[in-house]
Design a protein around this motif. Structure first.
Motif, short mmCIF file in Angstrom:
data_model
loop_
_atom_site.label_atom_id
_atom_site.label_comp_id
_atom_site.label_asym_id
_atom_site.label_seq_id
_atom_site.Cartn_x
_atom_site.Cartn_y
_atom_site.Cartn_z
N THR A 15 0.83 -1.20 0.00
CA THR A 15 0.00 0.00 0.00
C THR A 15 0.87 1.26 0.00
O THR A 15 0.56 2.24 -0.63
N TRP A 16 2.00 1.19 0.72
CA TRP A 16 2.89 2.34 0.79
C TRP A 16 3.93 2.26 -0.32
O TRP A 16 4.52 1.23 -0.55
N LYS A 17 4.13 3.38 -0.99
CA LYS A 17 5.15 3.46 -2.02
C LYS A 17 6.47 3.82 -1.35
O LYS A 17 6.59 4.85 -0.70
N VAL A 18 7.48 2.98 -1.49
CA VAL A 18 8.76 3.20 -0.84
C VAL A 18 9.74 3.84 -1.82
O VAL A 18 9.92 3.34 -2.92
N ILE A 19 10.33 4.94 -1.42
CA ILE A 19 11.33 5.62 -2.23
C ILE A 19 12.60 5.72 -1.39
O ILE A 19 12.56 6.13 -0.24
N ASP A 20 13.73 5.35 -1.96
CA ASP A 20 14.93 5.12 -1.17
C ASP A 20 15.51 6.36 -0.51
O ASP A 20 16.05 6.31 0.58
N SER A 21 15.43 7.50 -1.17
CA SER A 21 16.06 8.69 -0.60
C SER A 21 15.23 9.92 -0.91
O SER A 21 14.33 9.89 -1.74
N MET A 22 15.52 11.00 -0.23
CA MET A 22 14.74 12.22 -0.41
C MET A 22 14.86 12.76 -1.83
O MET A 22 13.99 13.47 -2.31
N SER A 23 15.94 12.43 -2.54
CA SER A 23 16.10 12.91 -3.91
C SER A 23 15.08 12.27 -4.84
O SER A 23 14.92 12.69 -5.97
N GLY A 24 14.36 11.24 -4.38
CA GLY A 24 13.39 10.57 -5.23
C GLY A 24 11.98 11.11 -5.14
O GLY A 24 11.09 10.61 -5.80
N VAL A 25 11.76 12.13 -4.29
CA VAL A 25 10.41 12.66 -4.12
C VAL A 25 10.44 14.18 -4.05
O VAL A 25 11.50 14.79 -3.94
N TYR A 26 9.27 14.79 -4.13
CA TYR A 26 9.16 16.21 -3.90
C TYR A 26 7.87 16.50 -3.16
O TYR A 26 6.96 15.68 -3.13
N THR A 27 7.76 17.66 -2.59
CA THR A 27 6.50 18.10 -2.01
C THR A 27 6.29 19.56 -2.35
O THR A 27 7.23 20.34 -2.38
N ASN A 28 5.06 19.95 -2.64
CA ASN A 28 4.75 21.36 -2.85
C ASN A 28 3.78 21.84 -1.76
O ASN A 28 3.09 22.82 -1.92
N TYR A 30 3.21 14.91 5.55
CA TYR A 30 2.92 15.90 4.52
C TYR A 30 1.51 15.72 3.97
O TYR A 30 0.98 14.62 3.93
N SER A 31 0.94 16.84 3.53
CA SER A 31 -0.38 16.75 2.90
C SER A 31 -0.27 16.35 1.45
O SER A 31 -1.25 15.94 0.83
N THR A 32 0.92 16.44 0.87
CA THR A 32 1.14 16.01 -0.51
C THR A 32 2.50 15.34 -0.62
O THR A 32 3.48 15.84 -0.07
N CYS A 33 2.55 14.24 -1.32
CA CYS A 33 3.82 13.54 -1.52
C CYS A 33 3.79 12.91 -2.90
O CYS A 33 2.90 12.13 -3.21
N HIS A 34 4.72 13.28 -3.75
CA HIS A 34 4.73 12.81 -5.13
C HIS A 34 6.09 12.25 -5.51
O HIS A 34 7.10 12.56 -4.89
N ILE A 35 6.09 11.46 -6.55
CA ILE A 35 7.35 11.06 -7.16
C ILE A 35 7.97 12.29 -7.83
O ILE A 35 7.28 13.07 -8.48
N LYS A 36 9.28 12.44 -7.69
CA LYS A 36 9.91 13.71 -8.04
C LYS A 36 9.80 14.06 -9.52
O LYS A 36 9.74 15.24 -9.87
N ASN A 37 9.78 13.08 -10.41
CA ASN A 37 9.79 13.41 -11.83
C ASN A 37 8.49 14.04 -12.31
O ASN A 37 8.33 14.33 -13.48
N ARG A 38 7.55 14.29 -11.40
CA ARG A 38 6.35 15.03 -11.77
C ARG A 38 6.64 16.53 -11.79
O ARG A 38 5.83 17.30 -12.26
#
Length: 244
Positions: free
Chosen positions: A25-38, A77-85
């Motif tokens: 259910t949870w999407k695991v991303i290895d490091s902070m460089s793999g995600v972004y938040t706005n 966070y209220s928003t969490c996305h994969i960084k390449n968005r």
């Protein structure tokens, strides 16, 4: 007694989150460089486990969280996305943090090209999402990250919002191997859908529970390895929530 009930509740929530985590259910991303938040941090806590952090996220209706196992710091966070968005650099990497996203939100504009969700689906057999659009929402389950790759094309609420269609490949006006007559979309509120695939057997349904509410079902002769999901709303702006 109240203290005991609270302890039982926390244990129950943590167990539920742990089960969901094991089943993806949870999407695991290895490091902070793999995600972004706005969006800003909803809440932060110290001295908590990652499982408790996930429980707190659910309780606060957060959409993603970060957990540093070194100092047990939890950030919701209220928003969490994969960084390449978005463009790189929105979230600077910090060693030791693990990031977990429950869903991502995005918007498709009319006449835009197909948007690759950036999710690797090769180990999955289903995807669940919500969309708010007046009519015509497309999702392409593709073997590649572009529309030239073979895959299964799902049209929801086409033909003036009157019909949905399941096709083999992205070919306009090609055969509907399975179709549903009736309105399934709304421009005023989100509608929930799910799609499953397994060795050419593709099913599409409504609602939040995968397997319930099937509206289209077909076993295709051509069996494709689904690796990517691409979306499009050709006539109206579409708001999407993709569950990870």
């Amino acid at each position: 007694m109240d203290v005991l009930l609270r302890q039982v509740l926390i244990i129950y929530l943590c167990k539920e989150v742990q089960v969901n985590f094991v089943h993806g259910t949870w999407k695991v991303i290895d490091s902070m460089s793999g995600v972004y938040t706005n969006s800003s941090v909803v809440s932060s806590h110290q001295d908590v486990t990652c499982i408790e952090c996930a429980a707190r996220t659910l309780m606060l209706d957060g959409e993603g969280y970060s957990c540093n196992r070194g100092d047990q710091m939890c950030m919701i966070y209220s928003t969490c996305h994969i960084k390449n968005r978005l463009t790189p650099g929105d979230w600077e990497p910090i060693a030791g943090w693990l990031h977990f996203c429950t869903k991502m939100k995005l918007t498709t504009e009319p006449e835009d090209t197909w948007l690759d969700l950036g999710i690797q689906l090769s180990r999955r057999k289903s995807i669940r999402f919500q969309v708010k659009v007046t009519y015509s929402a497309y999702i392409l389950l593709s073997s590649g990250n572009n529309t030239d790759s073979p895959g299964y094309w799902v049209t929801l609420g086409g033909w003036g919002a009157t019909k949905s269609c399941l096709r083999d490949g992205l070919v306009a006006w090609s055969q509907c191997y399975s179709e549903y007559i009736g309105r399934v979309l709304s421009g005023e509120q989100y509608r929930s859908f799910w799609v499953t695939w397994n060795e050419g057997h593709v099913r599409v349904g409504t609602g939040e529970t995968v397997g319930n509410g099937t509206i289209m079902d077909h076993v295709f002769t051509n069996v494709y390895t689904v690796r990517h999901a691409l979306i499009k709303t050709p006539f109206y702006t579409g708001d999407w929530v993709i569950y990870l």
